[in-house]
Design a protein around this motif. Structure first.
Motif, PDB file in Angstrom:
ATOM      1  N   GLN A   1       4.105 -24.797  34.128  1.00 34.92           N
ATOM      2  CA  GLN A   1       4.980 -25.034  32.984  1.00 34.92           C
ATOM      3  C   GLN A   1       5.138 -23.736  32.189  1.00 34.92           C
ATOM      4  N   VAL A   2       6.372 -23.358  31.957  1.00 35.76           N
ATOM      5  CA  VAL A   2       6.651 -22.144  31.209  1.00 35.76           C
ATOM      6  C   VAL A   2       6.547 -22.417  29.717  1.00 35.76           C
ATOM      7  N   ARG A   3       5.819 -21.557  29.033  1.00 38.76           N
ATOM      8  CA  ARG A   3       5.688 -21.675  27.584  1.00 38.76           C
ATOM      9  C   ARG A   3       5.926 -20.333  26.921  1.00 38.76           C
ATOM     10  N   LEU A   4       6.656 -20.354  25.826  1.00 36.38           N
ATOM     11  CA  LEU A   4       6.827 -19.204  24.959  1.00 36.38           C
ATOM     12  C   LEU A   4       6.309 -19.608  23.590  1.00 36.38           C
ATOM     13  N   VAL A   5       5.359 -18.848  23.069  1.00 39.39           N
ATOM     14  CA  VAL A   5       4.734 -19.196  21.800  1.00 39.39           C
ATOM     15  C   VAL A   5       4.889 -18.029  20.824  1.00 39.39           C
ATOM     16  N   GLU A   6       5.594 -18.304  19.739  1.00 40.74           N
ATOM     17  CA  GLU A   6       5.813 -17.286  18.717  1.00 40.74           C
ATOM     18  C   GLU A   6       4.692 -17.314  17.686  1.00 40.74           C
ATOM     19  N   SER A   7       4.444 -16.165  17.086  1.00 43.59           N
ATOM     20  CA  SER A   7       3.477 -16.063  15.995  1.00 43.59           C
ATOM     21  C   SER A   7       3.892 -14.917  15.084  1.00 43.59           C
ATOM     22  N   GLY A   8       3.293 -14.885  13.894  1.00 46.12           N
ATOM     23  CA  GLY A   8       3.534 -13.775  12.984  1.00 46.12           C
ATOM     24  C   GLY A   8       4.474 -14.076  11.833  1.00 46.12           C
TER      25      GLY A   8
ATOM     26  N   THR B   1       5.929 -15.013  34.812  1.00 46.14           N
ATOM     27  CA  THR B   1       6.034 -13.642  34.354  1.00 46.14           C
ATOM     28  C   THR B   1       7.477 -13.327  33.989  1.00 46.14           C
ATOM     29  N   PHE B   2       7.650 -12.645  32.868  1.00 46.67           N
ATOM     30  CA  PHE B   2       8.985 -12.238  32.439  1.00 46.67           C
ATOM     31  C   PHE B   2       9.161 -10.729  32.573  1.00 46.67           C
ATOM     32  N   SER B   3       8.283 -10.104  33.352  1.00 42.92           N
ATOM     33  CA  SER B   3       8.335  -8.648  33.471  1.00 42.92           C
ATOM     34  C   SER B   3       9.597  -8.157  34.159  1.00 42.92           C
ATOM     35  N   ASP B   4      10.306  -9.073  34.858  1.00 47.89           N
ATOM     36  CA  ASP B   4      11.546  -8.681  35.513  1.00 47.89           C
ATOM     37  C   ASP B   4      12.754  -9.337  34.864  1.00 47.89           C
ATOM     38  N   SER B   5      12.573  -9.842  33.646  1.00 46.04           N
ATOM     39  CA  SER B   5      13.625 -10.601  32.984  1.00 46.04           C
ATOM     40  C   SER B   5      13.893 -10.087  31.591  1.00 46.04           C
ATOM     41  N   ALA B   6      15.106 -10.289  31.142  1.00 48.34           N
ATOM     42  CA  ALA B   6      15.443  -9.960  29.764  1.00 48.34           C
ATOM     43  C   ALA B   6      14.845 -11.002  28.824  1.00 48.34           C
ATOM     44  N   MET B   7      14.527 -10.546  27.612  1.00 41.91           N
ATOM     45  CA  MET B   7      13.998 -11.431  26.582  1.00 41.91           C
ATOM     46  C   MET B   7      14.835 -11.251  25.329  1.00 41.91           C
ATOM     47  N   GLY B   8      14.777 -12.240  24.454  1.00 46.70           N
ATOM     48  CA  GLY B   8      15.562 -12.144  23.237  1.00 46.70           C
ATOM     49  C   GLY B   8      14.920 -12.854  22.073  1.00 46.70           C
ATOM     50  N   TRP B   9      15.444 -12.548  20.907  1.00 52.39           N
ATOM     51  CA  TRP B   9      15.067 -13.250  19.682  1.00 52.39           C
ATOM     52  C   TRP B   9      16.341 -13.819  19.050  1.00 52.39           C
ATOM     53  N   PHE B  10      16.233 -15.038  18.590  1.00 53.72           N
ATOM     54  CA  PHE B  10      17.299 -15.707  17.858  1.00 53.72           C
ATOM     55  C   PHE B  10      16.710 -16.247  16.563  1.00 53.72           C
TER      56      PHE B  10
ATOM     57  N   ALA C   1      18.285 -10.150  18.638  1.00 58.84           N
ATOM     58  CA  ALA C   1      18.030  -8.956  19.442  1.00 58.84           C
ATOM     59  C   ALA C   1      17.688  -9.344  20.866  1.00 58.84           C
ATOM     60  N   THR C   2      17.922  -8.400  21.786  1.00 62.10           N
ATOM     61  CA  THR C   2      17.565  -8.629  23.183  1.00 62.10           C
ATOM     62  C   THR C   2      17.078  -7.332  23.806  1.00 62.10           C
ATOM     63  N   ILE C   3      16.282  -7.463  24.879  1.00 57.38           N
ATOM     64  CA  ILE C   3      15.715  -6.301  25.544  1.00 57.38           C
ATOM     65  C   ILE C   3      15.661  -6.569  27.035  1.00 57.38           C
ATOM     66  N   ASN C   4      15.930  -5.538  27.843  1.00 55.84           N
ATOM     67  CA  ASN C   4      15.880  -5.738  29.290  1.00 55.84           C
ATOM     68  C   ASN C   4      14.441  -5.629  29.783  1.00 55.84           C
ATOM     69  N   TRP C   5      14.244  -5.755  31.086  1.00 60.19           N
ATOM     70  CA  TRP C   5      12.886  -5.869  31.622  1.00 60.19           C
ATOM     71  C   TRP C   5      12.036  -4.647  31.343  1.00 60.19           C
ATOM     72  N   SER C   6      12.638  -3.472  31.375  1.00 55.46           N
ATOM     73  CA  SER C   6      11.856  -2.246  31.224  1.00 55.46           C
ATOM     74  C   SER C   6      11.767  -1.779  29.779  1.00 55.46           C
ATOM     75  N   GLY C   7      12.584  -2.346  28.919  1.00 52.54           N
ATOM     76  CA  GLY C   7      12.631  -1.874  27.540  1.00 52.54           C
ATOM     77  C   GLY C   7      13.589  -0.731  27.330  1.00 52.54           C
TER      78      GLY C   7
ATOM     79  N   ASN D   1       4.968  -5.631  29.190  1.00 54.58           N
ATOM     80  CA  ASN D   1       5.002  -6.443  30.412  1.00 54.58           C
ATOM     81  C   ASN D   1       3.617  -6.734  30.959  1.00 54.58           C
ATOM     82  N   ALA D   2       2.686  -5.860  30.720  1.00 57.64           N
ATOM     83  CA  ALA D   2       1.324  -6.100  31.189  1.00 57.64           C
ATOM     84  C   ALA D   2       0.715  -7.318  30.507  1.00 57.64           C
ATOM     85  N   LYS D   3       1.126  -7.562  29.268  1.00 55.20           N
ATOM     86  CA  LYS D   3       0.603  -8.704  28.517  1.00 55.20           C
ATOM     87  C   LYS D   3       1.577  -9.878  28.488  1.00 55.20           C
ATOM     88  N   ASN D   4       2.760  -9.687  29.092  1.00 55.78           N
ATOM     89  CA  ASN D   4       3.779 -10.741  29.114  1.00 55.78           C
ATOM     90  C   ASN D   4       4.167 -11.153  27.694  1.00 55.78           C
ATOM     91  N   THR D   5       4.361 -10.166  26.845  1.00 59.72           N
ATOM     92  CA  THR D   5       4.699 -10.425  25.451  1.00 59.72           C
ATOM     93  C   THR D   5       5.930  -9.640  25.028  1.00 59.72           C
TER      94      THR D   5
END
Length: 124
Positions: free
Chosen positions: A1-8, A28-37, A49-55, A74-78
């Protein structure tokens, strides 16, 4: 099960800073784009904002450009969102999102995975 948990999230005065983090598990999202809404009170969810896999590629909404910075480990999947010079209009629930591909995107429908959100309140 995929989970994304925000904090801060939290309460901060105008002009202050906060750093949001998003920890992914189940995939793992190390090969995927991530975003914030974010979703301000009484309004629809909007892109931040959004970021590609490598930053190496990032993209921001006009309203946060120059004040917010998205980054990833990517090493921490964060993925993180550093928010500076906060304004009362930045008050919202902030959501982390993950895509199934590496292409950065600014549409809600671009993203397949979502966190539960973290509240950010900026007082004037």
């Amino acid at each position: 099960q995929v989970r994304l948990v925000e904090s801060g999230g939290g309460l901060v005065q105008a002009g202050g800073s906060l750093r949001l983090s998003c920890a992914a598990s189940g995939r793992t999202f190390s090969d995927s784009a991530m975003g914030w809404f974010r979703q301000p009170p009484g309004k629809e969810r909007e892109f931040v904002a959004t970021i590609n896999w490598s930053g190496s590629s990032t993209y921001y909404s006009d309203s946060v450009q120059g004040r917010f910075t998205i980054s990833r480990d990517n090493a921490k999947n964060t993925v993180a969102l550093q928010m500076n010079s906060l304004k009362p209009e930045d008050t919202a629930v902030y959501y982390c999102a993950g895509r199934g591909t590496d292409s950065i995107g600014s549409w809600i429908t671009d993203y397949d995975y979502w966190g539960q959100g973290t509240q950010v309140t900026v007082s004037s």
